[in-house]
Design a protein around this motif. Structure first.
Motif, PDB file in Angstrom:
ATOM      1  N   ARG A  12     -19.074  23.646  16.210  1.00  0.00           N
ATOM      2  CA  ARG A  12     -20.525  23.453  16.265  1.00  0.00           C
ATOM      3  C   ARG A  12     -21.267  24.763  16.050  1.00  0.00           C
ATOM      4  O   ARG A  12     -22.305  24.795  15.380  1.00  0.00           O
ATOM      5  CB  ARG A  12     -20.918  22.841  17.606  1.00  0.00           C
ATOM      6  CG  ARG A  12     -20.389  21.419  17.782  1.00  0.00           C
ATOM      7  CD  ARG A  12     -20.781  20.828  19.116  1.00  0.00           C
ATOM      8  NE  ARG A  12     -20.213  19.489  19.281  1.00  0.00           N
ATOM      9  CZ  ARG A  12     -20.372  18.747  20.373  1.00  0.00           C
ATOM     10  NH1 ARG A  12     -21.076  19.219  21.392  1.00  0.00           N
ATOM     11  NH2 ARG A  12     -19.825  17.540  20.446  1.00  0.00           N
ATOM     12  N   ALA A 399     -27.729   9.399  17.963  1.00  0.00           N
ATOM     13  CA  ALA A 399     -28.310  10.709  17.675  1.00  0.00           C
ATOM     14  C   ALA A 399     -28.269  11.028  16.188  1.00  0.00           C
ATOM     15  O   ALA A 399     -29.241  11.561  15.624  1.00  0.00           O
ATOM     16  CB  ALA A 399     -27.580  11.795  18.469  1.00  0.00           C
ATOM     17  N   LEU A 403     -31.389  11.582  13.764  1.00  0.00           N
ATOM     18  CA  LEU A 403     -31.570  12.815  13.010  1.00  0.00           C
ATOM     19  C   LEU A 403     -31.867  12.538  11.550  1.00  0.00           C
ATOM     20  O   LEU A 403     -32.745  13.159  10.945  1.00  0.00           O
ATOM     21  CB  LEU A 403     -30.324  13.687  13.145  1.00  0.00           C
ATOM     22  CG  LEU A 403     -30.344  15.040  12.417  1.00  0.00           C
ATOM     23  CD1 LEU A 403     -31.422  15.938  12.967  1.00  0.00           C
ATOM     24  CD2 LEU A 403     -28.984  15.718  12.507  1.00  0.00           C
ATOM     25  N   LEU A 502     -36.892  14.442  16.729  1.00  0.00           N
ATOM     26  CA  LEU A 502     -36.237  15.526  17.459  1.00  0.00           C
ATOM     27  C   LEU A 502     -36.175  15.214  18.951  1.00  0.00           C
ATOM     28  O   LEU A 502     -35.182  15.533  19.620  1.00  0.00           O
ATOM     29  CB  LEU A 502     -36.997  16.840  17.219  1.00  0.00           C
ATOM     30  CG  LEU A 502     -36.901  17.423  15.811  1.00  0.00           C
ATOM     31  CD1 LEU A 502     -37.775  18.670  15.689  1.00  0.00           C
ATOM     32  CD2 LEU A 502     -35.463  17.752  15.449  1.00  0.00           C
ATOM     33  N   GLY A 503     -37.244  14.588  19.468  1.00  0.00           N
ATOM     34  CA  GLY A 503     -37.201  14.169  20.860  1.00  0.00           C
ATOM     35  C   GLY A 503     -36.090  13.171  21.109  1.00  0.00           C
ATOM     36  O   GLY A 503     -35.389  13.242  22.132  1.00  0.00           O
ATOM     37  N   VAL A 505     -33.278  12.906  19.373  1.00  0.00           N
ATOM     38  CA  VAL A 505     -31.969  13.556  19.219  1.00  0.00           C
ATOM     39  C   VAL A 505     -31.598  14.343  20.463  1.00  0.00           C
ATOM     40  O   VAL A 505     -30.455  14.303  20.928  1.00  0.00           O
ATOM     41  CB  VAL A 505     -31.980  14.461  17.974  1.00  0.00           C
ATOM     42  CG1 VAL A 505     -30.703  15.298  17.908  1.00  0.00           C
ATOM     43  CG2 VAL A 505     -32.108  13.619  16.706  1.00  0.00           C
ATOM     44  N   VAL A 506     -32.551  15.083  21.034  1.00  0.00           N
ATOM     45  CA  VAL A 506     -32.239  15.946  22.179  1.00  0.00           C
ATOM     46  C   VAL A 506     -32.356  15.224  23.503  1.00  0.00           C
ATOM     47  O   VAL A 506     -32.017  15.802  24.545  1.00  0.00           O
ATOM     48  CB  VAL A 506     -33.160  17.186  22.182  1.00  0.00           C
ATOM     49  CG1 VAL A 506     -33.040  17.950  20.884  1.00  0.00           C
ATOM     50  CG2 VAL A 506     -34.624  16.794  22.423  1.00  0.00           C
ATOM     51  N   PRO A 508     -31.604  13.425  26.770  1.00  0.00           N
ATOM     52  CA  PRO A 508     -30.334  13.256  27.493  1.00  0.00           C
ATOM     53  C   PRO A 508     -30.140  11.800  27.916  1.00  0.00           C
ATOM     54  O   PRO A 508     -31.075  11.123  28.342  1.00  0.00           O
ATOM     55  CB  PRO A 508     -30.517  14.169  28.712  1.00  0.00           C
ATOM     56  CG  PRO A 508     -32.003  14.197  28.938  1.00  0.00           C
ATOM     57  CD  PRO A 508     -32.648  14.071  27.582  1.00  0.00           C
ATOM     58  N   ILE A 550     -38.469  11.331  23.317  1.00  0.00           N
ATOM     59  CA  ILE A 550     -37.551  11.628  24.416  1.00  0.00           C
ATOM     60  C   ILE A 550     -37.306  10.382  25.262  1.00  0.00           C
ATOM     61  O   ILE A 550     -36.163  10.051  25.615  1.00  0.00           O
ATOM     62  CB  ILE A 550     -38.110  12.776  25.279  1.00  0.00           C
ATOM     63  CG1 ILE A 550     -38.141  14.083  24.471  1.00  0.00           C
ATOM     64  CG2 ILE A 550     -37.276  12.961  26.542  1.00  0.00           C
ATOM     65  CD1 ILE A 550     -38.806  15.226  25.200  1.00  0.00           C
ATOM     66  N   SER A 554     -33.671   8.469  25.213  1.00  0.00           N
ATOM     67  CA  SER A 554     -32.852   8.370  26.419  1.00  0.00           C
ATOM     68  C   SER A 554     -32.484   6.923  26.723  1.00  0.00           C
ATOM     69  O   SER A 554     -31.333   6.620  27.075  1.00  0.00           O
ATOM     70  CB  SER A 554     -33.615   8.984  27.600  1.00  0.00           C
ATOM     71  OG  SER A 554     -32.859   8.865  28.792  1.00  0.00           O
TER      72      SER A 554
END
Length: 615
Positions: A12, A399, A403, A502-503, A505-506, A508, A550, A554
């Motif tokens: 990575r 994810a 993306l 992007l929210g 993808v990141v 949790p 986000i 999630s």
């Protein structure tokens, strides 16, 4: 295990280094081109700006001279400052204006410290000076916009490079290393019956070839042994020799089959690797999503008087979603042996529907073309997503699709639309889809249909939670942003979709689902009238888009295992999202305020679904 985790981390990091290098190369090259264009065009544009400002200054000084000639004292002129501000607002070549008295003191000014072109004002025995600060309407605004687009292009290139490098390292190189380690481990135990692939290029393939060369003498010895055994058995009429031979052969029984193995000639496998399947899925999704910043804009412009403007994007999107479900049903009834041809034909149909938009002039035709594109997507994508190796890691797949579908695709489409327009972008995406049609063909794979509906209430709540999550995402990405800030500015619309992507993808997967739903509600609450004083509108759009990304990301990762088992429910959520997106505009609220009730629903349903958490 630690060694595998360290190797994955190194892979990575290597992908990140490659992505940063590509992004920096694109940014540096674009900056050099922009700087050269600035140096070449600045003198001519500055000259044109100066001529325009001089014309404004002469006209303005003439008007002031006329007023002074009527005997009005310089410091008694009425509403001069307001008039100067209106001149600055209406003349793009003028940045600021000041009127100075004979001693050089400012009498009227639009801002402090004005300097630039000067024009003498003489009338009625009074002397004054008009000062204009010039501003190029071409260079300043256009350069800032180009710099933003250049940064977005560098970001896009870096993300594509990261995606390609990650897929290669984790899905191609890592399995190759594992196969080599397995072959070495078995060889160390005296087992040489592993077929080692020696085709291709690179260090891994070179290591395979080296191992095959080392095993070659063992193969030769095995052939000699096999020949000797055949000779002994041919002359062993009473079986006495076999009784002596069998104990000797027991020690090499594991390698007895080596005589039938020809190292270096192992045929290439016809089964596509997970990297190949993932690449086809992500490439198809990214190209298809490249049109998302443009759909609402195009539908509204082609709209009919029978449908209000806020609802015009709904009809083509709803028809598209229904067609996707129909394509999935068609693909489900196709025999596995024909799925490869069906996937290629589906991709080609989608490509032709995209390209035909270039000549589309009516709303009805646009609806039909979007339905055709959805039908092709459903046929092309379903066999790929049903590959069991691809859906073995559903959270990672969520994810990756986020993306490509919400970051790379829309960003690419928005940048291309800024350069060549909407119609050209549809045509370019269609040509790209047509080019990948042969590669997008799915390999036959045994895949079960959708999982049967469970009767317990938490399971039903989980399905409803997925539906609401996709509704929220579709309302934002497909309708609210493209018909709002992205209507006349494709780059801004694509940027807001990227913020949501992007929210996602990141986001949790460990975020409490109730809190994730409340994040969506907060994004909607930011658009209530009372929140206007807290956060300016220019910041509310990216902040609310990121919060929605986000929260929804999630929730989708929390329910990822069931997401790909219920494809038709997922498409229904996207269609309903397009339908409910304009609801808030009926009572006069901002369109984004619909996220407040959706967020409350998500929080409530997530409390019911928490008993059935998918791994």
């Amino acid at each position: 295990m630690r060694r595998l985790e360290a190797r994955s981390l190194r892979d990575r990091l290597a992908a990140m280094v490659i992505a940063i290098a590509v992004a920096m190369a694109i940014a540096a090259g674009g900056w050099r081109v922009l700087d050269a264009a600035w140096a070449e065009s600045a003198p001519g544009l500055d000259g044109a700006t100066r001529l325009g400002a001089e014309a404004v200054g002469r006209a303005l000084s003439g008007q002031i001279e006329h007023a002074l000639a009527l005997g009005i004292p310089l410091d008694k002129l009425v509403r001069v400052e307001d008039y100067l501000k209106s001149v600055v607002a209406s003349a793009p070549q003028v940045d600021a204006v000041a009127l100075l008295d004979e001693a050089g003191r400012p009498i009227f000014t639009t801002r402090e410290g004005v300097a630039g072109l000067t024009f003498p004002v003489n009338g009625g025995g009074q002397r004054a000076t008009l000062v204009l600060s010039t501003e190029s309407p071409f260079l300043n605004a256009a350069t800032v916009r180009l710099e933003i687009l250049l940064g977005a292009t560098a970001l896009l290139g870096g993300m594509i490079a990261f995606l390609i490098a990650s897929l290669f390292l984790e899905m191609h190189l890592a399995p190759a290393r594992a196969r080599l380690a397995l072959a070495l481990a078995r060889a160390a135990r005296g087992d040489f019956a592993v077929a080692i692939p020696t085709t291709g290029r690179g260090r891994t393939t070179a290591a395979f070839r080296a191992l095959a060369r080392r095993i070659e003498p063992v193969h030769v010895a095995a052939r000699h042994i096999a020949d000797g055994i055949a000779t002994v058995r041919a002359i062993d009429f009473d079986g006495s020799l076999s009784k002596r031979l069998d104990p000797l052969l027991a020690t090499v029984a594991a390698t007895r089959g080596l005589a039938d193995i020809d190292p270096g000639e192992t045929p290439r496998s016809t089964v596509p690797s997970p990297a190949a399947i993932a690449t086809r899925v992500l490439l198809l999704v990214s190209l298809y999503a490249g049109a998302w910043p443009l759909l609402a804009n195009f539908a509204i412009d082609r709209g009919t008087d029978m449908i209000p403007a806020p609802w015009r994007p709904v009809t083509p999107l709803f028809a598209e979603a229904v067609a996707v479900v129909l394509g999935m049903l068609i693909c489900r009834s196709i025999a596995p042996s024909a799925s490869r041809v069906a996937a290629a034909l589906g991709t080609a149909l989608t490509a032709l529907a995209f390209t035909a938009v270039f000549w589309c002039r009516s709303y009805d035709l646009f609806v039909a073309l979007r339905a055709a594109a959805g039908l092709g997507l459903g046929v092309a994508l379903t066999p790929l997503l049903r590959d069991p190796r691809l859906t073995a890691h559903p959270r990672g797949l969520v994810a990756l699709i986020g993306l490509t579908g919400l970051v790379i695709g829309p960003l690419f489409g928005g940048l291309v639309a800024e350069a060549i327009g909407r119609r050209g972008t549809f045509a370019l995406l269609g040509i790209a889809l047509l080019a990948i049609a042969p590669r997008a063909a799915a390999m036959p794979a045994a895949a079960a249909g959708d999982t049967a509906l469970r009767l317990n209430f938490p399971a039903q709540a989980g399905r409803l939670l997925q539906l609401l999550s996709l509704m929220t995402l579709a309302a934002l990405v497909l309708v609210i942003v493209p018909s709002g800030p992205g209507f006349d500015n494709y780059a801004v619309g694509a940027g807001l979709i990227v913020a949501a992507g992007l929210g996602l993808v990141v986001a949790p997967a460990t975020l409490p689902p109730v809190f994730a739903g409340l994040l969506v509600g907060v994004a909607g609450a930011l658009w209530l009238s009372a929140a206007g004083a807290v956060l300016p509108e220019a910041w509310r759009w990216p902040v609310s888009s990121m919060l929605i990304g986000i929260g929804v990301g999630s929730l989708l990762k929390w329910q990822a295992a069931g997401l790909f088992r219920h494809g038709r429910s997922a498409i229904a959520g996207l269609a309903l999202g397009a339908v409910v997106a304009p609801v808030a505009t009926i009572p006069g609220f901002a369109a984004m305020s619909i996220m407040l009730p959706l967020g409350v629903l998500l929080a409530g349903v997530s409390m019911l679904a928490r008993g059935r958490r998918n791994p």
